[in-house]
Design a protein around this motif. Structure first.
Motif, short mmCIF file in Angstrom:
data_model
loop_
_atom_site.label_atom_id
_atom_site.label_comp_id
_atom_site.label_asym_id
_atom_site.label_seq_id
_atom_site.Cartn_x
_atom_site.Cartn_y
_atom_site.Cartn_z
N GLY A 174 -54.97 100.87 66.14
CA GLY A 174 -54.16 101.90 65.49
C GLY A 174 -52.69 101.56 65.49
N TYR A 175 -51.90 102.57 65.19
CA TYR A 175 -50.46 102.44 65.05
C TYR A 175 -49.76 102.31 66.39
CZ TYR A 175 -45.66 103.85 63.72
OH TYR A 175 -44.31 103.92 63.51
N GLY A 176 -48.83 101.37 66.46
CA GLY A 176 -47.92 101.24 67.59
C GLY A 176 -46.52 101.19 67.01
N GLY A 177 -45.72 102.18 67.30
CA GLY A 177 -44.42 102.32 66.66
C GLY A 177 -43.39 101.29 67.08
N PRO A 178 -42.28 101.26 66.34
CA PRO A 178 -41.18 100.36 66.68
C PRO A 178 -40.75 100.55 68.13
CG PRO A 178 -40.80 101.33 64.53
CD PRO A 178 -42.00 102.03 65.12
N CYS A 179 -40.52 99.44 68.83
CA CYS A 179 -40.15 99.48 70.23
C CYS A 179 -39.45 98.18 70.60
CB CYS A 179 -41.41 99.68 71.08
SG CYS A 179 -41.06 100.27 72.75
N PRO A 180 -38.35 97.85 69.89
CA PRO A 180 -37.68 96.58 70.18
C PRO A 180 -37.04 96.59 71.57
CG PRO A 180 -36.32 97.89 68.73
CD PRO A 180 -37.63 98.63 68.88
N GLY A 240 -41.50 86.01 67.63
CA GLY A 240 -42.06 85.84 66.29
C GLY A 240 -42.61 87.16 65.77
N THR A 241 -43.08 87.16 64.55
CA THR A 241 -43.55 88.38 63.89
C THR A 241 -44.58 89.10 64.75
OG1 THR A 241 -43.09 87.45 61.73
CG2 THR A 241 -44.62 89.31 61.80
N PHE A 242 -44.32 90.39 64.96
CA PHE A 242 -45.15 91.24 65.82
C PHE A 242 -45.84 92.28 64.94
CE2 PHE A 242 -46.06 94.65 68.79
CZ PHE A 242 -46.32 94.02 69.99
N THR A 243 -47.16 92.34 65.00
CA THR A 243 -47.94 93.27 64.19
C THR A 243 -48.06 94.61 64.91
OG1 THR A 243 -49.16 91.45 63.20
CG2 THR A 243 -50.15 93.65 63.04
N HIS A 244 -47.63 95.68 64.23
CA HIS A 244 -47.65 97.02 64.81
C HIS A 244 -48.84 97.86 64.34
CE1 HIS A 244 -43.70 97.37 66.88
NE2 HIS A 244 -43.47 96.28 66.18
N TRP A 245 -49.37 97.54 63.16
CA TRP A 245 -50.44 98.39 62.61
C TRP A 245 -51.15 97.66 61.50
CZ3 TRP A 245 -49.25 103.17 59.08
CH2 TRP A 245 -50.38 103.99 58.98
N ILE A 246 -52.47 97.68 61.55
CA ILE A 246 -53.28 97.20 60.42
C ILE A 246 -54.41 98.20 60.18
CG2 ILE A 246 -52.75 94.74 60.62
CD1 ILE A 246 -55.47 94.35 62.02
N ALA A 247 -54.65 98.49 58.92
CA ALA A 247 -55.74 99.39 58.54
C ALA A 247 -56.24 98.98 57.17
CB ALA A 247 -55.27 100.84 58.54
N TRP A 248 -57.52 99.21 56.92
CA TRP A 248 -58.12 98.82 55.64
C TRP A 248 -59.19 99.81 55.22
CZ3 TRP A 248 -58.52 96.25 60.24
CH2 TRP A 248 -59.79 96.14 60.81
N ASN A 249 -59.72 99.56 54.02
CA ASN A 249 -60.67 100.47 53.37
C ASN A 249 -60.08 101.88 53.27
OD1 ASN A 249 -62.33 98.31 53.07
ND2 ASN A 249 -63.88 98.98 54.51
N ILE A 250 -58.78 101.92 53.00
CA ILE A 250 -58.08 103.18 52.77
C ILE A 250 -58.35 103.59 51.33
CG2 ILE A 250 -55.80 104.29 52.70
CD1 ILE A 250 -54.87 101.97 54.63
N PRO A 251 -58.76 104.83 51.07
CA PRO A 251 -59.00 105.25 49.69
C PRO A 251 -57.74 105.04 48.83
CG PRO A 251 -59.81 106.91 51.22
CD PRO A 251 -59.03 105.89 52.03
N PRO A 252 -57.91 104.55 47.60
CA PRO A 252 -56.75 104.28 46.75
C PRO A 252 -56.15 105.55 46.15
CG PRO A 252 -58.75 103.68 45.59
CD PRO A 252 -59.16 104.12 46.97
N TYR A 286 -38.73 96.74 60.09
CA TYR A 286 -40.17 97.02 60.15
C TYR A 286 -40.71 97.10 58.74
CZ TYR A 286 -39.20 97.56 64.99
OH TYR A 286 -38.79 97.30 66.27
N ARG A 287 -41.60 96.15 58.40
CA ARG A 287 -42.14 96.07 57.04
C ARG A 287 -43.47 96.81 56.98
NH1 ARG A 287 -41.68 89.57 56.58
NH2 ARG A 287 -43.24 89.85 58.22
N PHE A 288 -43.53 97.82 56.13
CA PHE A 288 -44.78 98.51 55.83
C PHE A 288 -45.24 97.94 54.49
CE2 PHE A 288 -42.51 101.33 58.62
CZ PHE A 288 -43.46 102.05 59.33
#
Length: 159
Positions: free
Chosen positions: A101-107, A58-70, A116-118
């Motif tokens: 942090g970020y975890g890159g594609p690794c199928p 199922g959907t695997f989350t590779h990276w989440i980040a927030w409060n990034i300046p617009p 990979y959806r950004f």
């Protein structure tokens, strides 16, 4: 989500093309630069969620980040820490590798090409969410605050 899909998202690879191996587990495993255009002046912060809907379980989350300046760019190679201070300020959460942090594609090898959806979301607030939070906690905190979004899809396949 009643937000408008109006953010323009880009990187050093084009939408629907292959992600350079530098940004995967077969390379340096660092995040690619992300370019963001058409940000509303009403945006107070940005969120990024990168995932792989083609993962075997199922959907695997590779990276989440927030409060990034617009602003228009998330730079390459952000530190893999919960609270980033340089080269910009932002907060990162836990990915499905169990790390911050970020975890890159690794199928899995021989599993075919994965997508990979950004996804970038513009919010009308900064989130009061603790560093290292999960995707579920992030999505709950974002609810009713998304004013725009955009998506960039990269491909990767391990041989």
């Amino acid at each position: 989500m009643n937000a408008e899909k109006s953010l323009k998202i880009g990187s050093i690879f084009h939408d629907g093309s292959f992600i350079p191996s530098k940004f995967t587990c077969d390379g340096e495993d660092i995040n690619p630069p992300i370019y963001i255009g058409n940000i509303s002046p009403k945006a107070r912060s940005l969120v990024i969620i990168m995932d792989d809907p083609d993962a075997p379980r199922g959907t695997f989350t590779h990276w989440i980040a927030w409060n990034i300046p617009p602003r228009g760019e998330i730079p390459e190679n952000l530190p893999k820490v919960a609270e980033v201070k340089n080269p910009m300020t932002l907060i990162q959460g836990r990915n499905d590798f169990g790390r911050v942090g970020y975890g890159g594609p690794c199928p899995p090898r021989g599993h075919g090409t994965h997508h990979y959806r950004f996804r970038i979301y513009a919010l009308n607030v900064e989130l009061n969410l603790k560093p290292g939070s999960t995707r579920e906690e992030l999505e709950e905190a974002m609810r009713n605050h998304v004013i725009q979004w955009g998506e960039l899809v990269g491909l990767y396949k391990r041989i």
